[in-house]
Scaffold this active site. Structure first.
Site, mmCIF file in Angstrom:
data_model
loop_
_atom_site.group_PDB
_atom_site.id
_atom_site.type_symbol
_atom_site.label_atom_id
_atom_site.label_comp_id
_atom_site.label_asym_id
_atom_site.label_seq_id
_atom_site.Cartn_x
_atom_site.Cartn_y
_atom_site.Cartn_z
ATOM 1 N N CYS A 41 0.630 -0.927 -0.012
ATOM 2 C CA CYS A 41 -0.218 -0.141 0.324
ATOM 3 C C CYS A 41 0.947 1.002 -0.327
ATOM 4 O O CYS A 41 2.206 1.122 0.650
ATOM 5 C CB CYS A 41 -0.331 -0.360 1.092
ATOM 6 S SG CYS A 41 -2.435 0.977 1.174
ATOM 7 N N ASP A 43 0.449 4.011 1.617
ATOM 8 C CA ASP A 43 0.820 4.342 2.644
ATOM 9 C C ASP A 43 1.908 4.552 3.609
ATOM 10 O O ASP A 43 2.628 3.200 3.967
ATOM 11 C CB ASP A 43 -0.060 3.607 3.982
ATOM 12 C CG ASP A 43 -0.686 4.824 5.217
ATOM 13 O OD1 ASP A 43 0.410 4.213 5.992
ATOM 14 O OD2 ASP A 43 -2.012 3.907 5.944
ATOM 15 N N ARG A 45 3.066 4.918 6.440
ATOM 16 C CA ARG A 45 3.405 3.889 7.743
ATOM 17 C C ARG A 45 3.545 2.972 7.366
ATOM 18 O O ARG A 45 3.933 1.557 8.231
ATOM 19 C CB ARG A 45 2.175 4.085 8.595
ATOM 20 C CG ARG A 45 1.273 5.286 8.957
ATOM 21 C CD ARG A 45 0.661 5.512 9.369
ATOM 22 N NE ARG A 45 -0.935 5.091 8.996
ATOM 23 C CZ ARG A 45 -2.113 4.815 9.457
ATOM 24 N NH1 ARG A 45 -2.746 5.128 10.444
ATOM 25 N NH2 ARG A 45 -2.645 4.801 8.295
ATOM 26 N N HIS A 97 -2.264 -3.841 4.847
ATOM 27 C CA HIS A 97 -2.021 -3.427 6.716
ATOM 28 C C HIS A 97 -3.953 -3.011 7.056
ATOM 29 O O HIS A 97 -4.280 -2.204 6.162
ATOM 30 C CB HIS A 97 -1.038 -1.714 6.649
ATOM 31 C CG HIS A 97 -1.544 -0.954 5.823
ATOM 32 N ND1 HIS A 97 -2.464 0.351 6.341
ATOM 33 C CD2 HIS A 97 -2.088 -0.615 4.886
ATOM 34 C CE1 HIS A 97 -2.816 1.151 5.956
ATOM 35 N NE2 HIS A 97 -2.666 0.518 4.492
ATOM 36 N N CYS A 100 -6.310 0.757 6.864
ATOM 37 C CA CYS A 100 -6.402 0.640 5.522
ATOM 38 C C CYS A 100 -6.494 1.678 5.244
ATOM 39 O O CYS A 100 -7.992 1.067 5.120
ATOM 40 C CB CYS A 100 -6.198 -0.248 4.654
ATOM 41 S SG CYS A 100 -4.842 0.012 2.249
HETATM 42 CO CO CO Z 1 -3.305 1.143 2.965
#
Ligand code: CO
Length: 214
Positions: A41, A43, A45, A97, A100
């Protein structure tokens, strides 16, 4: 100092420290030979190297919202073909994750406008495919977590449907495909699904006349 200037200055000190600690570090990375392809992803993090304790040169990376494998995505398919055919990676990891934003968004009825709607619709399709199991889960958080796991599973299956993976499986017995889900709250990777060259594949998707250099 502007925020972006901080990145450039961090970079200078990192490069200096790295060469001090290992003078040949960058020379040794002149050719990449990664064993893993990571489809994760976007993302911020979930940084692939940091959470797996790996270094530059070890993981070839593709990231998009909610780690989707879409068969018309030329970007992803180019990365996959290059990683499998040319870099000859041994493992392809689809990593989602918990928590998400893409999964959360797909579970709403909100109009995110055309482009995001189009992207998120792929996750809604995963939900529809597993609606029975998902709607038996009363807790909304647990249902979202399960959709995250099922999404990773479906994306691994999407990989197995490509002739890129099927050709590699038939002629090189590699790579293995993995579906993992990362926990933002504990930093732990949860392996949820795995497919290898000998795994059964729905015959509908199986190519039976592939050539080694096709
Ligand atoms: Co995500």
């Amino acid at each position: 100092m502007n925020a972006y200037e901080k990145l450039l200055s961090n970079n200078k000190s990192w490069a200096t420290k790295t060469v001090e600690a290992a003078p040949d570090y960058f020379r040794n990375l002149a050719i990449q030979n990664p064993e893993f392809l990571w489809i994760g992803c976007s993302d911020s993090r979930v940084p692939a190297n940091q959470i797996t304790g790996t270094h530059p040169g070890e993981i070839f990376v593709h990231r998009n919202i909610a780690n989707l494998v879409i068969h018309t995505d030329v970007n992803l398919l180019s990365v996959l073909e290059y990683a499998v055919v040319h870099l000859k990676v041994k493992h392809v990891i689809v990593c989602g994750h918990y928590g998400c934003g893409g999964i959360k968004a797909a579970m709403t009825n909100h109009d995110f406008k055309q482009v995001l709607n189009m992207w998120l619709r792929n996750i809604k399709d995963v939900y529809r495919l597993h609606r029975h199991e998902l709607e038996a889960i009363a807790d909304p958080g647990k249902r979202e977590d399960r959709l995250t796991e099922l999404n990773v599973q479906e994306q691994v299956l999407h990989l197995a449907k490509t002739s890129i993976i099927q050709r590699a499986w038939q002629f090189t017995q590699s790579p293995e495909l993995h579906g993992w889900v990362y926990g933002l709250s504990d930093g732990i990777l949860n392996p949820v699904f795995r497919l290898g060259p000998d795994s059964p594949l729905d015959s509908l998707y199986r190519y039976d006349d592939m050539k080694v250099d096709g």
